[in-house]
Write a protein that holds these residues in place. Structure first.
Motif, PDB file in Angstrom:
ATOM      1  N   GLY A 103       0.815  -1.203   0.000  1.00 14.89           N
ATOM      2  CA  GLY A 103       0.000   0.000   0.000  1.00 14.89           C
ATOM      3  C   GLY A 103       0.846   1.248   0.000  1.00 14.89           C
ATOM      4  O   GLY A 103       2.076   1.202   0.012  1.00 14.89           O
ATOM      5  N   GLY A 104       0.154   2.376  -0.002  1.00 12.05           N
ATOM      6  CA  GLY A 104       0.872   3.627   0.044  1.00 12.05           C
ATOM      7  C   GLY A 104      -0.067   4.812   0.007  1.00 12.05           C
ATOM      8  O   GLY A 104      -1.267   4.660  -0.216  1.00 12.05           O
ATOM      9  N   GLY A 105       0.490   5.983   0.263  1.00 19.87           N
ATOM     10  CA  GLY A 105      -0.308   7.190   0.200  1.00 19.87           C
ATOM     11  C   GLY A 105      -0.083   8.118   1.364  1.00 19.87           C
ATOM     12  O   GLY A 105       1.047   8.282   1.842  1.00 19.87           O
ATOM     13  N   LEU A 197       5.573   1.210  -8.126  1.00 16.57           N
ATOM     14  CA  LEU A 197       5.747   2.140  -9.233  1.00 16.57           C
ATOM     15  C   LEU A 197       4.400   2.562  -9.823  1.00 16.57           C
ATOM     16  O   LEU A 197       4.277   3.676 -10.363  1.00 16.57           O
ATOM     17  CB  LEU A 197       6.630   1.521 -10.315  1.00 16.57           C
ATOM     18  N   ALA A 198       3.394   1.709  -9.695  1.00 12.60           N
ATOM     19  CA  ALA A 198       2.061   2.067 -10.180  1.00 12.60           C
ATOM     20  C   ALA A 198       1.438   3.189  -9.349  1.00 12.60           C
ATOM     21  O   ALA A 198       0.461   3.814  -9.776  1.00 12.60           O
ATOM     22  CB  ALA A 198       1.150   0.837 -10.171  1.00 12.60           C
ATOM     23  N   MET A 199       2.006   3.447  -8.156  1.00  9.84           N
ATOM     24  CA  MET A 199       1.522   4.541  -7.306  1.00  9.84           C
ATOM     25  C   MET A 199       2.083   5.896  -7.727  1.00  9.84           C
ATOM     26  O   MET A 199       1.575   6.937  -7.291  1.00  9.84           O
ATOM     27  CB  MET A 199       1.931   4.297  -5.844  1.00  9.84           C
ATOM     28  N   ARG A 200       3.113   5.916  -8.542  1.00 10.16           N
ATOM     29  CA  ARG A 200       3.842   7.146  -8.808  1.00 10.16           C
ATOM     30  C   ARG A 200       2.994   8.276  -9.398  1.00 10.16           C
ATOM     31  O   ARG A 200       3.138   9.431  -8.967  1.00 10.16           O
ATOM     32  CB  ARG A 200       5.044   6.856  -9.681  1.00 10.16           C
ATOM     33  N   PRO A 201       2.119   8.031 -10.368  1.00  9.68           N
ATOM     34  CA  PRO A 201       1.304   9.141 -10.854  1.00  9.68           C
ATOM     35  C   PRO A 201       0.484   9.789  -9.741  1.00  9.68           C
ATOM     36  O   PRO A 201       0.363  11.026  -9.688  1.00  9.68           O
ATOM     37  CB  PRO A 201       0.403   8.483 -11.906  1.00  9.68           C
ATOM     38  N   MET A 206      -0.053  14.427  -6.062  1.00 12.71           N
ATOM     39  CA  MET A 206      -0.241  14.939  -4.704  1.00 12.71           C
ATOM     40  C   MET A 206       0.962  15.772  -4.259  1.00 12.71           C
ATOM     41  O   MET A 206       0.802  16.763  -3.529  1.00 12.71           O
ATOM     42  CB  MET A 206      -0.478  13.783  -3.734  1.00 12.71           C
ATOM     43  N   SER A 207       2.152  15.387  -4.688  1.00 10.76           N
ATOM     44  CA  SER A 207       3.342  16.169  -4.354  1.00 10.76           C
ATOM     45  C   SER A 207       3.255  17.560  -4.961  1.00 10.76           C
ATOM     46  O   SER A 207       3.611  18.559  -4.319  1.00 10.76           O
ATOM     47  CB  SER A 207       4.604  15.465  -4.862  1.00 10.76           C
TER      48      SER A 207
END
Length: 221
Positions: A103-105, A197-201, A206-207
């Motif tokens: 997960g991530g975020g 890497l699929a989280m990068r967009p 958000m950055s």
């Protein structure tokens, strides 16, 4: 990984300090294997992103404010934070019998960041919706997750706003579950990296939001 999962299964049935200390030598070997695995992910992910050091979770639970007083977790985990202030978001992996996920975020944005995110969604939600409706995002994560902070609308926001479901959130996270069979596969570590890497967009969008004001001007000159 199999040995670690078998240990966790036994620990879940014998979640007490006496049993753990009797099997401490076994745990120490598994802990070292996990450290190598998590550090390998860090090294590979660092090729594609800029991270601070990996944070490997302790097996001990924080029971100070919990009704559950069992002293140990039934999973292993590690987190990888991006290099602030320009890069935001955090990667996380949890491994355990029937509980593994990547997960991530943004689990707990501070009030200033949360307000800025909500303001962005209020002004224009097309950026985030284009990401969450993308085929790759849908294949890996399905949807954007996270708890809602309020029932109707945060103070100062219109409860009838078209993006109110996004605006109400206080967390913005993604998650992909893995079966034990998938975790034990030879390709698992590579699949973890592909998932991160699929989280990068999502992270990059958000950055950009969190490093600019509502006029789109950089907060870091």
């Amino acid at each position: 990984m199999r040995r670690g999962f078998e240990f966790l299964k036994k620990l879940k049935k014998n979640n007490n300090r006496e049993w753990f200390h009797e099997h401490k030598s076994e745990y120490d070997l598994i802990k070292e294997e996990n450290k190598q695995f998590f550090n390998q992910i860090y090294s590979e992910l660092q090729k594609h992103d800029r991270l601070t050091k990996v944070h490997i979770s302790r097996i001990n639970r924080d029971i100070r404010f919990s009704k559950d007083k069992t002293p140990y977790k039934s999973n292993f985990g590690a987190g990888y934070a991006r290099l602030k202030p320009m890069l935001r978001g955090g990667y996380y992996i949890q491994l355990g019998p029937d509980t593994s996920f990547v997960g991530g975020g943004f689990w707990a944005p501070n009030k200033e960041d949360l307000l800025r995110i909500r303001q962005e969604f209020e002004m224009d939600s097309s950026g985030i919706t284009s990401i969450t409706s993308d085929k790759t995002f849908l294949n890996y994560f399905g949807e954007l997750q996270g708890e809602e902070g309020v029932k109707n609308a945060p103070k100062g926001f219109d409860k009838d706003h078209p993006a109110i479901d996004l605006i109400k959130k206080k967390q913005f996270v993604v998650k992909r579950k893995f079966t034990d069979v998938e975790v034990f596969s030879d390709d698992f570590q590579k699949e973890v990296i592909r998932t991160f890497l699929a989280m990068r967009p999502f992270f990059d969008y958000m950055s950009e939001v969190l490093t600019t004001d509502t006029n789109g001007e950089s907060l870091f000159q």
